[in-house]
Design an enzyme around this catalytic site. Structure first.
Site, PDB file in Angstrom:
ATOM      1  N   ASP A 162      38.446  59.251  74.468  1.00  0.00           N
ATOM      2  CA  ASP A 162      39.525  58.782  75.328  1.00  0.00           C
ATOM      3  C   ASP A 162      40.768  58.585  74.452  1.00  0.00           C
ATOM      4  OD1 ASP A 162      40.814  57.708  77.598  1.00  0.00           O
ATOM      5  OD2 ASP A 162      40.329  55.687  76.971  1.00  0.00           O
ATOM      6  N   ASP A 197      46.120  60.078  81.252  1.00  0.00           N
ATOM      7  CA  ASP A 197      47.582  60.060  81.143  1.00  0.00           C
ATOM      8  C   ASP A 197      48.184  61.413  81.489  1.00  0.00           C
ATOM      9  OD1 ASP A 197      47.897  57.462  80.574  1.00  0.00           O
ATOM     10  OD2 ASP A 197      48.113  57.674  78.420  1.00  0.00           O
ATOM     11  N   LYS A 255      35.452  63.643  83.377  1.00  0.00           N
ATOM     12  CA  LYS A 255      35.096  63.476  81.973  1.00  0.00           C
ATOM     13  C   LYS A 255      33.594  63.710  81.765  1.00  0.00           C
ATOM     14  CE  LYS A 255      38.748  60.145  80.761  1.00  0.00           C
ATOM     15  NZ  LYS A 255      39.020  58.803  80.193  1.00  0.00           N
ATOM     16  N   ASP A 270      36.778  53.153  75.567  1.00  0.00           N
ATOM     17  CA  ASP A 270      36.890  51.689  75.498  1.00  0.00           C
ATOM     18  C   ASP A 270      36.949  51.022  76.865  1.00  0.00           C
ATOM     19  OD1 ASP A 270      40.298  50.735  75.567  1.00  0.00           O
ATOM     20  OD2 ASP A 270      39.521  52.699  76.049  1.00  0.00           O
TER      21      ASP A 270
END
Length: 889
Positions: free
Chosen positions: A209, A509, A595, A615
């Site tokens: 990530d 993002d 993902k 995280d």
């Protein structure tokens, strides 16, 4: 309306005049105009005791009804912080319908690749066991009840199946986990699984990530560019002085004192015109940055103050030490914190206004007329404010350069400077403004409200109205904000790349931000070409873009989640094949399920081991899908950390975790597994030779105690001490990460190494048994003690030959095992008697065992079984040394 009053003192004849004071109303939409009312009723007679009041009222508002469309501004999402006011809301997505739950998947049971390989070898050993038993029965001639002899041979040779292997491996994995958690160089690391520590040494793909994993998710303002002049971190004091001067002049001019205004103009008139122009431009730029945002200042109550809650907010208004900023993006907070550092401070904000404090302590109030929030489609946000003092209406806008370049007036520096900042790893924002007259704004507001009430194509109509304002805007400045990378991210990524690990960055993002971070973290080198996969929506577009990508070589790939979905739908195999050839891949705008899907694709198409690190809660699916999941304890909580197999506190710890602990765990487990198989094979070979000599009789060579003691007391400690072995020191493994590449080929444990150990076992077992029979022909009654003693010494020597770096515990284990065996020779000599079926075999004679004849003959057998192997190993290291030996020498 009508009302009903219940009291004990109404006589029904008096004309009561009632005054109703409504204290709180709440509309119930399902019941039309029915209101629930808390009311106080006053009568002319004060002694009137009214117990209750119930009423139904119709609303008679003089103001027209306000119609408002349901949009993103009317909704509160999970983890929203209400900075001011109160909220009455309805939870519409909860339980299984929440985003986090819908994006999670059921975790799988993870099995390490080493365990799967050992399972294959164990199956081969089982087939060898059956084949050997069938051969013995065949050579026996199938005499008598041959099937009974077959089962007896299966039991006699059952040591070929390494039953103790699973116990040794599990104990070894527990030891690896303990070593990882006790490593002072990676404090706070937690091993949450005891099954796959060896996977850390076999990884080929690392999927990471971005925010909170590679970066700290903390933004710092780095650069302000005005076109003709640029300000960095070392020249911010100049901006501060300009702001102080400009606001002091504005204040003196507004105050109306001619005596004080004259001196301030005097130095300004003597200054160059360019200086004045730059000062005014800085003033406008800083004001625009301080106004164009969605940040709200929040004042925390002082610790230790009790009972003064009502006065705390009044006391703490505009107090800098207790102010914190709340915003949907850390970029916004960084900009507002920067304007505070240069003198223009946001001190208060509500739905309709915001207050700024100047360097002189004066409060400027601006009324918020409209806000246009940032969206991924528009890539910009805007705000229309009215200055309280002057009444001027200004439209401020900031956004990405790709969106703003067509909106602002013509200039020749924007594109070039944006590129320069991007190469520095900064996130850029373009700030512009437009002044509006009252008539222009009223016209816009009517069209905007009408568009917001549209039922069909509302977003398109609203966007069209807003775009009518976004024309020929005045370009004010370009800002550069840095999302600070975590400590030592660059050297860690470089180390992983040198170790042969391919790194994919999966982030939610936007494309520009992801590309920027990929460059600043050196995930993509500055000299490397980047192929940005343009957005595709159809099969034909995907085909064309794939062909364009195929023609490029050795370039990093940047692709959005939507384009990725289209490519995987139509050209899954081709896309994965091309992407796997890239040195780095960046996937932006990825959902959590996407993902996890990418992880599974890599596992399916490449067959290589994958590792996922993240995280936040949106990384849990990816972590659980990967062969090895690593969680970082960050600002987003411990959800990823608790769901992972390994938990670390910083990204840089992954270097030592893989290069040192992963490498050692794999090599140690491979050596341990093969040695345990060798230990079973050698004694089974001796049993086969013994049975062959005695006409293929299915009788055991050693009694049960010796067999149990052989795998436990006599050899367990030295064999298990292999979990302490290491070929190179940790510092060397970190300095030369290329050593890690060899592990991914699986050469430490393969069918080739397995066959080598099988040949070693057959050779040593044959030498030990035939040597005992040849050298001790006259003392044949001592064959058990002789052969077993040589077997134990051979095993201890083989452990010593296998060890690459000695540890004091290994020496202790060797001598402890040897001492236990010598003690059992002396005190348990009755167990060394051979099978009682042969009456001419007697117990071992302790006196004979202590003679020099016994000692030199056992030593001779042991030397013959081990010396050739040592010579071969020495020659191999001499003429074909392994990579680690070149470093240790």
């Amino acid at each position: 309306g009508s009302c009903f009053i219940r009291t004990d003192q109404l006589d029904g004849e008096t004309d009561w005049k009632l005054k109703v004071a409504v204290s709180c109303t709440q509309r119930l939409p399902a019941l039309g105009d029915l209101f629930s009312i808390n009311a106080y009723v006053y009568a002319q007679k004060p002694q009137l005791d009214i117990h209750s009041f119930e009423g139904t009222f119709t609303r008679e508002d003089s103001d027209p009804a306000v119609h408002e469309s349901l949009s993103i501004e009317n909704t509160l999402w999970a983890s929203t912080v209400v900075a001011s006011g109160t909220v009455i809301g309805v939870v519409i997505y909860t339980g299984k319908e929440t985003r986090s739950v819908m994006n999670t998947s059921n975790p799988k049971n993870k099995v390490g690749l080493l365990d799967l390989e050992l399972n294959q070898l164990t199956k081969a050993l089982f087939l060898a066991l059956v084949a050997l038993s069938v051969v013995m029965v065949t050579l026996q001639g199938f005499v008598g009840p041959w099937y009974r002899n077959l089962f007896r041979f299966l039991l006699l040779f059952s040591y070929i199946i390494p039953i103790s292997l699973r116990v040794n491996l599990d104990m070894g994995k527990a030891a690896y986990g303990w070593m990882i958690m006790k490593d002072d160089n990676i404090p706070g690391t937690v091993v949450r699984t005891s099954t796959i520590p060896e996977e850390l040494g076999r990884l080929v793909y690392l999927l990471t990530d971005k925010t909170g994993t590679l970066t700290q998710n903390e933004m710092i303002f780095k650069r302000l560019h005005l076109g003709t002049v640029s300000y960095g971190t070392d020249t911010m004091d100049e901006i501060q002085s300009h702001i102080i001067n400009s606001y002091s002049q504005v204040h003196t001019q507004n105050s109306g004192y001619s005596t004080s205004s004259t001196p301030s103009r005097k130095p300004q008139s003597s200054a160059p015109k360019v200086r004045k122009s730059v000062s005014s431009r800085i003033h406008e730029a800083v004001k625009a940055i301080a106004l164009c945002h969605n940040v709200t200042p929040v004042y925390e109550s002082r610790a230790g103050v009790s009972g003064e809650t009502e006065y705390a907010e009044v006391d703490q208004d505009f107090s800098d030490e207790n102010r914190t900023y709340q915003a949907s993006s850390p970029d916004e907070v960084a900009l507002v914190q920067w304007t505070e550092s240069v003198g223009l401070t946001l001190v208060n904000r509500d739905l309709t206004s915001m207050q700024l404090k100047t360097p002189g302590g004066h409060i400027l109030t601006y009324y918020i007329l409209q806000i246009f929030p940032f969206t991924s489609e528009s890539k910009r946000m805007g705000i229309i404010v009215r200055d309280e003092s002057s009444g001027d209406i200004t439209f401020y806008m900031k956004g990405a350069d790709v969106a703003m370049s067509t909106i602002v007036q013509y200039n020749d520096w924007l594109e070039e400077e944006c590129g320069n900042m991007a190469r520095e790893g900064l996130r850029t924002l373009v700030v512009a403004k437009k002044s509006l007259t009252e008539e222009q704004y009223q016209d816009f507001e009517s069209r905007y409200n009408q568009a917001k009430l549209s039922i069909h194509d509302r977003n398109l109509k609203v966007a069209a109205v807003v775009e009518s304002l976004e024309r020929e805007m005045e370009l004010l400045c370009l800002t550069g904000v840095e999302d600070q990378l975590q400590t030592d991210v660059r050297p860690t990524l470089e180390m992983l790349r040198n170790a042969g690990i391919k790194i994919w960055m999966l982030t939610g993002d936007k494309l520009e931000t992801a590309t920027c971070i990929a460059k600043s973290s050196h995930l993509v080198s500055r000299t490397q070409d980047i192929h940005i996969f343009r957005p595709v929506a159809t099969r034909g577009e995907a085909h064309l873009e794939l062909n364009a990508f195929r023609r490029k070589h050795d370039c990093a790939l940047v692709i959005s989640g939507d384009s990725l979905e289209v490519c995987l739908k139509y050209y899954e195999h081709e896309f994965v094949e091309l992407a796997c050839q890239c040195p780095a891949v960046v996937c932006c705008r990825c959902s959590p399920t996407q993902k996890a899907h990418i992880v599974k694709l890599l596992q399916h198409h490449t067959g290589k081991r994958t590792c996922a690190i993240g995280d936040g809660g949106n990384d849990v699916s990816m972590i659980q899908a990967a062969d090895c999941g690593i969680g970082i304890e960050g600002k987003e909580g411990k959800q990823a950390s608790l769901a992972a197999d390994f938990s670390i506190t910083q990204f840089k710890h992954i270097g030592r975790l893989l290069m040192v602990h992963g490498r050692n765990s794999y090599k140690r487990s491979a050596a341990l597994g093969q040695f345990v198989m060798h230990r079973g094979l050698i004694i089974s070979t001796m049993q086969a030779v013994f049975s062959s000599v005695f006409y293929f009789a299915s009788v055991p060579l050693y009694q049960g105690f010796l067999m149990v003691g052989y795998a436990t007391i006599y050899t367990m400690f030295p064999v298990f001490s292999l979990v302490l072995d290491q070929d190179v020191k940790p510092e060397m493994a970190l300095l030369y990460p290329e050593l890690y590449k060899d592990l991914t080929k699986g050469r430490s444990l393969s069918f080739k190494t397995f066959l080598i150990w099988v040949l070693i076992s057959i050779y040593q077992g044959g030498i030990l048994m035939y040597g005992a029979l040849l050298l001790f022909e006259s003392e044949f009654v001592h064959v058990v003690a002789i052969s077993f003693t040589a077997l134990i010494l051979t095993e201890l020597l083989m452990v010593a030959l296998t060890i690459r770096t000695w540890h004091w515990l290994m020496v202790v284990a060797e001598f402890l095992s040897l001492g236990c065996y010598v003690a059992s020779l002396a005190f348990l000599n009755e167990y060394f008697a051979p099978i009682t079926y042969f009456p001419f075999f007697f117990s071992a004679d302790v006196a004979f065992i202590t003679t020099m004849t016994f000692l030199w003959k056992v030593s001779a057998i042991t030397v013959v079984s081990c010396l050739p192997l040592y010579i071969l190993k020495y020659l191999k290291r001499k003429f074909s040394p392994p990579s680690y030996s070149k470093l240790t020498s």
